[in-house]
Design a protein around this motif. Structure first.
Motif, PDB file in Angstrom:
ATOM      1  N   ASN A   1      30.979   7.744  17.660  1.00 47.05           N
ATOM      2  CA  ASN A   1      30.986   7.740  18.939  1.00 47.05           C
ATOM      3  C   ASN A   1      30.359   8.755  19.479  1.00 47.05           C
ATOM      4  O   ASN A   1      30.657   9.357  20.579  1.00 47.05           O
ATOM      5  CB  ASN A   1      32.680   7.728  19.497  1.00 47.05           C
ATOM      6  N   SER A   2      29.858   9.486  18.650  1.00 46.80           N
ATOM      7  CA  SER A   2      28.753  11.012  18.965  1.00 46.80           C
ATOM      8  C   SER A   2      27.571  11.091  18.343  1.00 46.80           C
ATOM      9  O   SER A   2      27.781  10.348  17.108  1.00 46.80           O
ATOM     10  CB  SER A   2      29.845  11.976  19.202  1.00 46.80           C
TER      11      SER A   2
ATOM     12  N   ASP B   1      35.498   2.545  20.632  1.00 43.62           N
ATOM     13  CA  ASP B   1      35.359   3.313  21.805  1.00 43.62           C
ATOM     14  C   ASP B   1      35.015   2.424  22.997  1.00 43.62           C
ATOM     15  O   ASP B   1      33.772   2.052  22.902  1.00 43.62           O
ATOM     16  CB  ASP B   1      34.525   4.560  21.584  1.00 43.62           C
TER      17      ASP B   1
ATOM     18  N   ASN C   1      28.618  11.939  23.630  1.00 40.34           N
ATOM     19  CA  ASN C   1      29.688  11.004  22.990  1.00 40.34           C
ATOM     20  C   ASN C   1      29.707   9.943  23.986  1.00 40.34           C
ATOM     21  O   ASN C   1      29.348   9.997  25.031  1.00 40.34           O
ATOM     22  CB  ASN C   1      30.776  11.916  22.528  1.00 40.34           C
ATOM     23  N   SER C   2      30.900   9.389  23.783  1.00 42.30           N
ATOM     24  CA  SER C   2      31.164   8.117  24.552  1.00 42.30           C
ATOM     25  C   SER C   2      32.086   8.632  25.822  1.00 42.30           C
ATOM     26  O   SER C   2      31.491   7.867  26.841  1.00 42.30           O
ATOM     27  CB  SER C   2      32.248   7.366  24.022  1.00 42.30           C
ATOM     28  N   SER C   3      32.391   9.889  26.066  1.00 43.77           N
ATOM     29  CA  SER C   3      32.869  10.212  27.307  1.00 43.77           C
ATOM     30  C   SER C   3      31.904  10.957  28.215  1.00 43.77           C
ATOM     31  O   SER C   3      31.806  10.835  29.336  1.00 43.77           O
ATOM     32  CB  SER C   3      33.852  11.295  26.960  1.00 43.77           C
ATOM     33  N   ASN C   4      30.655  11.260  27.487  1.00 44.35           N
ATOM     34  CA  ASN C   4      29.701  11.709  28.212  1.00 44.35           C
ATOM     35  C   ASN C   4      28.209  11.543  27.685  1.00 44.35           C
ATOM     36  O   ASN C   4      28.046  12.231  26.635  1.00 44.35           O
ATOM     37  CB  ASN C   4      29.705  13.234  28.531  1.00 44.35           C
TER      38      ASN C   4
ATOM     39  N   ASP D   1      33.973   3.186  25.844  1.00 47.34           N
ATOM     40  CA  ASP D   1      32.959   3.387  26.662  1.00 47.34           C
ATOM     41  C   ASP D   1      31.617   3.211  25.934  1.00 47.34           C
ATOM     42  O   ASP D   1      30.451   3.208  26.411  1.00 47.34           O
ATOM     43  CB  ASP D   1      33.058   5.045  26.781  1.00 47.34           C
TER      44      ASP D   1
END
Length: 689
Positions: free
Chosen positions: A421-422, A577, A465-468, A579
């Motif tokens: 995820n990153s 993930d 990453n998936s959040s940003n 995202d």
């Protein structure tokens, strides 16, 4: 009477003749017949010798008497018995002794000793380690060619104390320099490091000019460097380190043993190398082309200043030749930068100060400073402190060996680290500075995403990453998903490029999509869970059936499902993930046998869309998230045992793409492959593999 008064330069206590040595008492007759003496025309075969009041007379015809006279020689200097101390100066410890063989012997303190007064000699020795060179307490030199740890000083009388020196490369791979010093005291390590940093084991100490007692060691720090002092078993030890030069000064009982590189030059370097404190590759030898900019003649003239005033006032006590040799050997091979032009002069001046010689004006004559070079600047293990320009500001530079692995690939950092995820890319801070790149001006595609600096290593890490996602571009190529971003000073995309002040560094991660999975279920239990690992993806897939649209009433072993009753089937994942990826159901079909390839086969979902031939099939949320579901009316294969096996194929799709299948409007037709209605019947349903 022929009496000759003969003053003598040396006392006479015995006469050696051909027959052997004959020792004289107060009055002795010596037989010299084997070697007779002719005196005033007369030959004599005996000598009559008396010693009175420290004077000696030698007569040929009887013992000397002032009243009777005779043929005599009278010596007017003092006579001393063997073993007599003739003179002694307690302040200088210098003494004159008539030894057992009647020879005058001058004695004083040894070469490693000084007179303390009262005829007491004490150990007073200095060892200097500067650059790659060790000048031991005897004035002998040794040179370190590798980057290992060595024992500098130890003594058998202090088994729990040792001084270690660590050597590392700087601007050249083939020249090593003293990098740090460690005092091992009763199982504790006190590290004297670059920039005046001092650590006790793993803790950093804060020091000033006031002494701080740490495990019996007095530690202090001033503008010239760090000093560690301790007293053990009447031996006073002082260890000084300024980041370039270490000086170990010893004071104690005469005859104290000094071991390590500072004491015994006859031991081989391999005997004193400490492998347990060294890296496995520390002994590797490197070679580099000679530096054509170095003028060895000028270097030699500079180093020979140690034989001129004001240094010459110390030459009688501290031999300058080892320091000159160390200076020329180093500076004829390594450029005179980073304070090295003054390093050997400063080391000699301080050695002189330890023996009470003040060399007034030496700094002004040489253009040097007595203060520490790079004071309070802390560099990482793969860096050293050096000058940006000669005599100018300082910064942390990459060590030559460390930098070479990046320079070989024209790289500024390590390979991209890709995870599920990153992704991250780490650049080397000192390599960026070498190219005048300000890391704080760099960012990813999203200008708000900037590098994070590790204060200990000075490495700069960029990540998303998936959040940003930081503007990450996601593309697919057959079975691969490609995540790409760029470190830049302005938006662009290319390989590593430098145009004026614009920097572009592309980095990407390529991940293999999970293999398409075929899940086989038979309507007997309510659900089945499958753990799936493919590439970097690790998740679980659950298939579960329900009797309501809200998917709250799960089908279990007691549920009675009627023919033509609507059933909802949910495909849900856990561990993905949302995202980053979504789940797409490609196809689902039913068989009356466990094998997905068996016949007859009835399709429910084709290419992500409901089978247009079956008006009861509806596909919901396919390609929108990490779960989707579909519904159909229950059926039975004609002529079968009543078992129904459901099979589905699905895949993962990058969310950034449009993953929702494009489906044509389905014609509202009845299901031709469905079996005829049989009335009410009981059936147990479960989704099994």
């Amino acid at each position: 009477m022929k009496s000759v008064f003969q003053p003598a330069a040396l006392p006479l206590s015995c006469v050696s003749v051909s027959s052997g040595a004959q020792y004289i008492t107060k009055s002795s007759v010596l037989n010299i017949s084997s070697c007779p003496i002719t005196y005033y025309g007369q030959q004599y075969e005996q000598l009559y010798v008396n010693i009175t009041s420290g004077y000696v007379t030698v007569c040929f015809n009887g013992f000397f008497s002032p009243e009777t006279g005779g043929d005599c020689l009278v010596q007017h200097s003092r006579m001393y018995p063997p073993g007599t101390v003739i003179s002694s100066d307690p302040e200088t410890c210098l003494s004159l002794t008539c030894n057992e063989t009647a020879v005058l012997h001058t004695s004083s303190c040894g070469p490693l000793e000084r007179c303390q007064g009262n005829n007491i000699c004490v150990l007073d020795a200095t060892c200097t380690v500067t650059g790659p060179t060790i000048i031991d307490v005897h004035g002998q030199i040794n040179s370190i060619q590798d980057r290992c740890a060595y024992s500098l000083f130890s003594t058998p009388s202090l088994p729990d104390f040792q001084v270690l020196g660590y050597f590392k490369d700087q601007r050249r791979k083939d020249v090593s320099f003293l990098d740090s010093v460690t005092l091992r005291v009763d199982g504790h390590d006190i590290h004297l490091e670059q920039g005046g940093r001092v650590q006790l084991d793993d803790s950093t100490l804060t020091l000033d000019s006031s002494s701080q007692l740490v495990h019996g060691v007095q530690l202090s720090k001033d503008q010239t460097g760090v000093t560690a002092k301790l007293s053990l078993s009447n031996l006073n030890i002082s260890v000084f380190f300024d980041g370039d030069t270490a000086q170990i000064h010893l004071e104690g009982p005469a005859g104290s043993s000094v071991e390590g590189l500072c004491g015994n030059s006859s031991r081989s370097l391999s005997d004193l190398r400490l492998s347990e404190y060294s890296s496995t590759s520390c002994e590797m030898q490197y070679s580099e082309p000679a530096d054509s900019t170095i003028n060895c003649t000028s270097v030699t003239e500079r180093c020979n200043l140690l034989k001129e005033a004001p240094f010459s006032s110390c030459n009688s006590d501290i031999d300058p030749e080892p320091y000159i040799t160390a200076c020329t050997n180093t500076l004829c091979k390594y450029p005179a930068v980073d304070g090295l032009n003054c390093q050997f002069l400063k080391a000699y001046a301080r050695a002189c100060s330890l023996h009470n010689h003040t060399l007034d004006g030496w700094t002004s004559k040489t253009g040097c400073s007595s203060e520490v070079f790079c004071q309070d600047r802390t560099c990482s293990d793969h860096e050293f402190c050096g000058e940006k320009t000669v005599g100018g500001d300082t910064r942390c530079f990459c060590r030559a060996i460390f930098a070479s692995k990046y320079q070989a690939n024209n790289s500024l950092g390590d390979p991209t680290v890709c995870k599920e995820n990153s992704a991250s890319l780490t650049l080397v801070g000192c390599l960026l500075e070498d190219k005048d790149i300000d890391y704080s001006a760099l960012h990813l595609n999203d200008p708000t995403c900037r590098g994070q600096v590790d204060e200990l290593t000075h490495m700069v890490t960029f990540s998303f990453n998936s959040s940003n996602s930081c503007g990450t571009e996601v593309t697919t190529n057959n079975s691969q998903v490609i995540y790409k971003n760029t470190i830049m000073t302005q938006n662009s995309s290319s390989d590593i490029i430098t145009r004026h002040d614009q920097i572009y560094i592309d980095f990407s991660c390529v991940q293999t999509q999970p293999d398409i999975k075929t899940e086989t279920f038979r309507i007997r239990d309510s659900s089945v869970i499958q753990h799936i690992t493919s590439g970097v993806w690790d998740y679980t897939l659950t298939m579960q059936s329900f009797t309501d649209a809200g998917r709250t009433q799960a089908v279990d072993f007691s549920t009675e499902v009627q023919l033509d009753q609507k059933i909802w089937v949910e495909l849900k994942t856990d561990g993905l993930d949302g995202d980053m990826v979504v789940v797409v159901t490609d196809s689902c079909w039913a068989t009356d046998q466990p094998s997905p390839d068996s016949t007859p086969r009835y399709d429910l979902i084709i290419n992500g869309c409901a089978n247009p031939a079956d008006q009861t099939v509806q596909v919901e949320e396919n390609g929108l998230g990490t779960s989707n579901y579909f519904s159909f009316n229950m059926f039975q294969f004609t002529g079968s045992s009543g078992d129904v096996y459901l099979h589905c194929k699905l895949h993962l799709c990058p969310k950034q793409n449009n993953c929702v299948p494009t489906c044509p409007a389905a014609a509202r037709r009845r299901r031709s492959a469905r079996s005829k209605y049989e009335g009410e019947a009981f059936i147990s349903m479960a989704w099994t593999h």
